[in-house]
Design a protein around this motif. Structure first.
Motif, short mmCIF file in Angstrom:
data_model
loop_
_atom_site.label_atom_id
_atom_site.label_comp_id
_atom_site.label_asym_id
_atom_site.label_seq_id
_atom_site.Cartn_x
_atom_site.Cartn_y
_atom_site.Cartn_z
N UNK A 77 0.83 -1.20 0.00
CA UNK A 77 0.00 0.00 0.00
C UNK A 77 0.87 1.26 0.00
N UNK A 78 1.95 1.24 0.78
CA UNK A 78 2.91 2.36 0.75
C UNK A 78 3.58 2.45 -0.61
N UNK A 79 3.97 1.29 -1.13
CA UNK A 79 4.69 1.24 -2.40
C UNK A 79 3.84 1.77 -3.55
N UNK A 80 2.60 1.31 -3.65
CA UNK A 80 1.76 1.68 -4.78
C UNK A 80 1.43 3.17 -4.79
N UNK A 81 1.20 3.73 -3.59
CA UNK A 81 0.87 5.16 -3.51
C UNK A 81 2.04 6.03 -3.96
N UNK A 82 3.23 5.46 -4.02
CA UNK A 82 4.41 6.21 -4.44
C UNK A 82 4.74 6.00 -5.91
N UNK A 83 4.82 4.76 -6.35
CA UNK A 83 5.35 4.49 -7.69
C UNK A 83 4.40 4.90 -8.81
N UNK A 84 3.09 5.09 -8.50
CA UNK A 84 2.20 5.62 -9.54
C UNK A 84 2.59 7.05 -9.91
N UNK A 85 3.32 7.72 -9.03
CA UNK A 85 3.74 9.09 -9.29
C UNK A 85 4.96 9.18 -10.20
N UNK A 86 5.51 8.03 -10.60
CA UNK A 86 6.65 8.06 -11.52
C UNK A 86 6.23 8.47 -12.93
N UNK A 87 4.92 8.42 -13.23
CA UNK A 87 4.44 8.77 -14.57
C UNK A 87 4.29 10.29 -14.73
N UNK A 88 4.56 10.75 -15.95
CA UNK A 88 4.48 12.19 -16.23
C UNK A 88 3.08 12.57 -16.70
N UNK A 89 2.08 12.29 -15.87
CA UNK A 89 0.72 12.73 -16.18
C UNK A 89 0.57 14.20 -15.79
N UNK A 90 -0.38 14.88 -16.40
CA UNK A 90 -0.62 16.28 -16.07
C UNK A 90 -1.19 16.39 -14.67
N UNK A 91 -0.58 17.23 -13.87
CA UNK A 91 -1.02 17.38 -12.47
C UNK A 91 -2.20 18.34 -12.39
N UNK A 92 -3.29 18.02 -13.08
CA UNK A 92 -4.53 18.77 -13.02
C UNK A 92 -5.69 17.79 -12.99
N UNK A 93 -6.93 18.32 -12.98
CA UNK A 93 -8.11 17.47 -12.84
C UNK A 93 -8.18 16.41 -13.94
N UNK A 94 -8.03 16.84 -15.18
CA UNK A 94 -8.12 15.91 -16.31
C UNK A 94 -7.00 14.87 -16.27
N UNK A 95 -5.77 15.33 -15.99
CA UNK A 95 -4.63 14.42 -15.96
C UNK A 95 -4.75 13.39 -14.86
N UNK A 96 -5.24 13.81 -13.70
CA UNK A 96 -5.38 12.87 -12.57
C UNK A 96 -6.48 11.85 -12.84
N UNK A 97 -7.59 12.28 -13.43
CA UNK A 97 -8.66 11.34 -13.79
C UNK A 97 -8.12 10.26 -14.72
N UNK A 98 -7.37 10.68 -15.72
CA UNK A 98 -6.81 9.74 -16.68
C UNK A 98 -5.80 8.80 -16.02
N UNK A 99 -4.97 9.35 -15.14
CA UNK A 99 -3.97 8.54 -14.45
C UNK A 99 -4.62 7.50 -13.55
N UNK A 100 -5.70 7.88 -12.85
CA UNK A 100 -6.42 6.95 -11.98
C UNK A 100 -7.01 5.81 -12.81
N UNK A 101 -7.57 6.14 -13.97
CA UNK A 101 -8.17 5.12 -14.83
C UNK A 101 -7.13 4.12 -15.31
N UNK A 102 -6.02 4.61 -15.84
CA UNK A 102 -4.99 3.72 -16.37
C UNK A 102 -4.29 2.94 -15.26
N UNK A 103 -4.12 3.57 -14.11
CA UNK A 103 -3.49 2.88 -12.98
C UNK A 103 -4.36 1.73 -12.49
N UNK A 104 -5.68 1.93 -12.50
CA UNK A 104 -6.59 0.87 -12.08
C UNK A 104 -6.52 -0.32 -13.04
N UNK A 105 -6.49 -0.03 -14.33
CA UNK A 105 -6.38 -1.11 -15.33
C UNK A 105 -5.07 -1.86 -15.14
#
Length: 443
Positions: A235-263
């Protein structure tokens, strides 16, 4: 005024990014197709899935299959569904807040509580390390005849591999982990074909049976599978390594990152489900249905595979998969240790020093027990490491559910009511389960 202070505390020092050397380092193509973006986000899920197939999980799956056939496959499925839920919460926390679970805990709790949570998290990582050390040592012994005590010592050298990979970039770590996961999948895929399982009975095993609850011996093994599956350091690990991606740090970028991370995590955890189910199915086919229902541990399973399956390579494939599992867990354990120490204490030690300290704390008890008690002692230590992990799990799950259900922290990404109810149900269930396991183990 209090609300403003809480918000400032949550967002304080955002420049101190989690795993700063690799944070925001993996490129994500903009204006690309769905599959190209998904490919860019794939990787962290594989690192998470490692924790669900580490050597500590093998013993419970082997015991469940050899004693009760395919019945406990439903428990493995339930464990996997719980894992998908909790890991999705962990990744969402990291993506939305820019904080890993350890940093979020430090920001939200008092110094005393944060320090206690850090101690518990470190104990969990040491327990995980012990399982990796013993698993790798057993595999080296089975494959090359290396004495267990020397195998335990040899595993300490893996810190150099981790350091080399970290310097070359995070994608290299992901590639190594994925390669080892594929190795485990191939080994068990071949062994499943060789074991000729009854597919109708296998399918029935995924349907929960009443006897799981009414049979005390079966219930205990079932609880062991559930209790050892969700790993707190993941749980500690996952909350960190998802941030290695260069997604846009805004509402749209975070929504997209959450979707792809879940898949990504759901796909990888499905692979972990296949591996854990394969271990139990193999154990049931090779041992339960051939009358070998007293298989005590990994070594017994290794020795019996060749004669029961009628093939000279069955045990070798088993040992290769075990070695790959142990080495994979080493890589993710290294990263989790760094995240926990930096997140809770805001102390930035050099990775090699941090890894060496944790590794020594794992190797010393493993060497002592191996020297005095041999194989029997290492199996006992392996079981004890899983008990320690069970003790710590709720101290990671409950803060995670609290944070992701707090609108002040998550904003529009806060858990909806149905997810909040489901998350707390799982958290309470895990806590009750671990209390039962501890009472049963010590009393």
């Amino acid at each position: 005024m209090l609300l403003k202070k809480e918000k400032q505390a949550w967002r304080q020092k955002e420049s101190e990014s989690s795993l700063s050397e690799v944070n925001n380092s993996v490129k994500v193509p903009q204006n690309a197709s769905f599959f190209r973006k998904l490919l860019a986000f794939m990787g962290p899920g594989a690192l998470i899935a490692v924790g669900y197939v580490d050597p500590g999980n093998w013993a419970t799956s082997i015991a469940g299959g050899s004693e009760f056939g395919y019945v406990l496959l439903s428990v493995i499925l339930l464990s996997n569904l719980m894992a998908i839920l909790l890991q999705s919460l962990a990744s969402k926390l990291g993506i939305v807040t820019g904080r890993d679970l350890a940093q979020a805990s430090r920001d939200s709790f008092s110094k005393g509580v944060s320090f206690l949570l850090w101690i518990l998290a470190e104990l969990a990582i040491i327990a995980t390390d012990i399982a990796e050390v013993i698993g790798s040592a057993i595999a080296l012994n089975l494959l090359f005849g290396i004495p267990l005590i020397w195998g335990v010592c040899i595993t300490s050298l893996d810190i150099f591999l981790v350091l080399l990979l970290q310097h070359r970039g995070f994608r290299y770590i992901e590639i190594i982990v994925i390669t080892l996961m594929v190795t485990i999948l191939v080994c068990f895929g071949i062994e499943l074909v060789m074991s000729h399982p009854n597919m109708a009975q296998v399918a029935k095993g995924f349907i929960p049976q009443k006897e799981i609850v009414t049979n005390p011996a079966m219930l205990y093994i079932a609880l062991g599978i559930l209790g050892a599956t969700v790993m707190p350091h993941n749980l500690y690990l996952h909350s960190s390594i998802v941030q290695t991606r260069q997604y846009e740090r805004n509402l749209k970028g975070r929504k997209e990152a959450i979707k792809f991370s879940f898949i990504d995590s759901t796909f990888s955890l499905t692979m972990a489900l296949f591996i854990n189910a394969a271990i139990l199915i193999l154990s049931a086919s090779a041992f339960y249905f051939t009358g070998h229902r007293e298989v005590a541990g990994i070594e017994d399973a290794y020795k019996l595979l060749d004669p029961t399956l009628g093939s000279s390579i069955a045990s070798t494939l088993f040992a290769v998969a075990l070695l790959a599992s142990g080495q994979n867990s080493t890589l993710t354990g290294t990263l989790a240790g760094q995240i926990v120490m930096e997140g809770f204490l805001n102390i930035r030690l050099k990775p090699w020093l941090r890894r060496l300290l944790t590794r020594m704390l794992a190797i010393i008890p493993a060497v002592i027990v191996t020297a005095i008690y041999g194989v029997t002692g290492t199996n006992e230590l392996l079981i004890l490491s899983q008990v320690v992990l069970s003790m710590q799990l709720s101290f990671a799950v409950i803060p995670l559910v609290l944070f992701t259900g707090d609108k002040k922290k998550m904003g529009v990404f806060v858990n909806p009511r149905w997810l909040q109810i489901l998350s707390w149900t799982v958290a309470v269930f895990i806590a009750a389960l671990n209390i039962y396991l501890l009472i049963h183990t010590f009393v």
